[in-house]
Design an enzyme around this catalytic site. Structure first.
Site, PDB file in Angstrom:
ATOM      1  N   SER A 128       0.855  -1.186   0.000  1.00  0.00           N
ATOM      2  CA  SER A 128       0.000   0.000   0.000  1.00  0.00           C
ATOM      3  C   SER A 128       0.891   1.235   0.000  1.00  0.00           C
ATOM      4  O   SER A 128       1.655   1.452   0.944  1.00  0.00           O
ATOM      5  CB  SER A 128      -0.903  -0.018   1.238  1.00  0.00           C
ATOM      6  OG  SER A 128      -1.757   1.096   1.265  1.00  0.00           O
ATOM      7  N   HIS A 187      -6.788   2.218  11.027  1.00  0.00           N
ATOM      8  CA  HIS A 187      -7.157   2.065   9.617  1.00  0.00           C
ATOM      9  C   HIS A 187      -8.474   2.761   9.318  1.00  0.00           C
ATOM     10  O   HIS A 187      -8.655   3.323   8.228  1.00  0.00           O
ATOM     11  CB  HIS A 187      -7.247   0.592   9.220  1.00  0.00           C
ATOM     12  CG  HIS A 187      -7.367   0.409   7.737  1.00  0.00           C
ATOM     13  ND1 HIS A 187      -8.587   0.327   7.107  1.00  0.00           N
ATOM     14  CD2 HIS A 187      -6.428   0.344   6.759  1.00  0.00           C
ATOM     15  CE1 HIS A 187      -8.392   0.202   5.801  1.00  0.00           C
ATOM     16  NE2 HIS A 187      -7.094   0.209   5.567  1.00  0.00           N
ATOM     17  N   HIS A 238      -2.692   0.690  -3.955  1.00  0.00           N
ATOM     18  CA  HIS A 238      -2.296  -0.563  -3.308  1.00  0.00           C
ATOM     19  C   HIS A 238      -2.387  -1.721  -4.290  1.00  0.00           C
ATOM     20  O   HIS A 238      -2.995  -1.625  -5.352  1.00  0.00           O
ATOM     21  CB  HIS A 238      -3.101  -0.822  -2.026  1.00  0.00           C
ATOM     22  CG  HIS A 238      -4.417  -1.505  -2.211  1.00  0.00           C
ATOM     23  ND1 HIS A 238      -5.482  -1.304  -1.361  1.00  0.00           N
ATOM     24  CD2 HIS A 238      -4.866  -2.408  -3.119  1.00  0.00           C
ATOM     25  CE1 HIS A 238      -6.502  -2.056  -1.739  1.00  0.00           C
ATOM     26  NE2 HIS A 238      -6.154  -2.730  -2.807  1.00  0.00           N
TER      27      HIS A 238
END
Length: 353
Positions: free
Chosen positions: A219, A299, A320
Site C-alpha cells: 500500500s 485504519h 495498493h
C-alpha cells in the site's frame, strides 16, 4: 464504468458481492490491466540487513550488487529500492523486482552469476544479513487499485495499461471482489509457516515454507510532485495515523494474523530517501487482513480521511496491490537475519525438521 476484473478473467459468479448491481462508487479509481498473455507474475523482495553505521557502506554495496544483477538476461521488468528500520533496531535495504512470468524469473535466479552470489559462503561471513521473499501469484490471484492513471508503480508497471473507472471500490469488501478468483473461491488459508531448513535461533541459512493463500499487501504513497497543500495533507494528517497503524502491525502482528509488516521508504541507489513510501504486509489470510482493515481505529481513520479527500487529489498518488498465493509459489529464505525478521518470527520448527 468497468469491472475491476478483466474481461478474459470474468466467469459466472457463484459467490455474491457485498453491494447490489446498482452500486455506484463515490469517486473514480482505476486498476492495472493486462491481456490474456499474462498468466502469472513474480514479486521478489531481496533484502540486506545490517545494524550500525559501520556496516552501512557494506550493506549499500551489497544492495548495488543485487541491483546490478537485474541487468543480466531475464532480470525483472521493473524494480524499486526501499529502506526499513525494524522493531529490533536493524536496518533493511530491500530491492523489489517484478517479473511478468515465472520462467524468466527462474532463469534469472538460477543463472550462475545470481545463484553463485546467493549461495556463496561469503554471505555467511561478511557480517550482514540477507533475505529473499519471492512469491508468484497467478493472474486471478492479485488485484490493484490506483487513484491515478499514469506511471503505475509495483505490479502495475509490468501490466499493459490501465482500466477505465471501475465499479468495485469504496465499500468494505471491495478489495476481495477485485480479485478475479473471488468470483468462485473464498481464498481460505490453510496450514502454518514452517521452518524446513536451518534454525532461526542459530542463524545461518534458514528456509521457511508458506501455506496456501497467504496474503501480501503493498500500500503506497507518493508525494514527490505534490503541491504544498497536498504535502501538508499527507505529512501532517495522513502519515501520523498511517505510521501508528503500521507500528501496531509491526509490533502486534501475531494477535491479528499479520506475519510481517514493514513500512518502507523508497531510496535511490546511494541510499538517499525519496518522497515515496509503502507498506509491505504479509498476512496469514485475506480475511484476517479484511477484519483488521474494517475494525482497527487507525485504519478506520485512514479510510475516513481518504474518502474525504480522494476526489480532490491532484498530485498526491495513493495506491495498493494485494495478492494471494499457492504454497508452492512462495520462497522465504534468510541468511544470518535476526529471528524476528519477516516470516521467521511466526514460523514453527516441526519435530520432523
Amino acid at each position: 464504468m468497468e469491472s475491476a476484473i478483466g474481461e478474459h478473467l470474468q466467469c459466472p459468479r457463484t459467490l455474491t458481492r457485498r453491494v447490489p448491481d446498482t452500486y455506484t462508487p463515490p469517486f473514480p479509481m482505476w486498476v492495472g490491466r493486462a491481456d490474456d498473455t499474462l498468466h502469472q507474475v513474480v514479486m521478489g523482495y531481496l533484502g540486506v540487513q545490517f545494524r550500525g553505521e559501520d556496516q552501512r557502506p557494506a550493506a549499500l554495496r551489497a544492495m548495488r550488487d543485487i541491483v546490478a544483477g537485474f541487468d543480466l538476461p531475464d532480470g525483472p521488468a521493473h524494480h524499486d529500492l526501499t529502506h526499513h528500520i525494524d522493531n529490533q533496531g536493524y536496518e533493511n535495504l530491500i530491492v523489489v523486482g517484478y517479473w511478468k512470468d515465472v520462467s524468466s524469473q527462474h532463469r534469472w535466479s538460477t543463472s550462475p552469476p545470481v545463484s553463485s552470489w546467493w549461495e556463496s559462503e561469503d554471505r555467511l561471513s561478511d557480517g550482514l544479513g540477507f533475505f529473499r521473499e519471492i512469491v508468484a501469484p497467478r493472474a486471478e490471484q492479485f488485484e490493484t487499485l490506483y487513484a491515478f492513471q499514469d506511471d503505475l508503480p509495483g505490479v502495475g508497471a509490468v501490466m499493459d495499461g490501465v482500466s477505465g473507472e471501475i465499479n468495485e471500490h469504496g465499500y468494505w469488501g471491495s478489495m476481495r471482489e477485485r480479485f478475479p478468483i473471488s468470483q468462485t473461491d473464498w481464498m481460505q488459508a490453510s496450514g502454518e509457516l514452517r521452518v524446513v531448513a536451518g534454525d532461526p535461533a542459530v542463524g545461518g541459512r534458514v528456509v521457511v515454507r508458506g501455506h496456501d493463500n497467504i496474503a501480501l499487501i503493498r500500500s503506497g504513497q507518493d508525494w514527490a510532485d505534490a503541491e504544498a497543500d497536498e504535502r501538508s495533507l499527507y505529512l501532517d494528517e495522513i502519515l501520523p495515523t498511517l505510521q501508528s497503524g503500521m507500528d501496531f502491525l509491526r509490533d502486534n502482528g501475531p494477535a491479528v494474523g499479520c506475519y510481517s509488516n514493514r513500512f518502507v521508504r523508497n531510496i535511490d541507489i546511494d541510499g538517499n530517501f525519496l518522497d515515496l513510501s509503502y507498506n509491505i504486509g504479509h498476512w496469514a489470510s485475506l480475511d484476517q487482513l479484511e477484519r483488521w482493515s474494517e475494525s482497527h481505529p487507525t485504519h478506520l481513520r485512514i479510510f475516513t480521511t481518504f474518502f474525504r479527500v480522494a476526489e480532490g487529489l491532484s498530485k498526491l498518488r495513493l495506491y495498493h496491490e494485494v495478492s494471494v498465493f499457492d504454497a508452492a509459489d512462495q520462497l522465504y529464505e534468510y541468511i544470518n537475519c535476526h529471528p524476528g525478521t519477516g516470516m521467521l518470527r511466526d514460523a514453527v520448527i516441526t519435530a520432523e525438521h
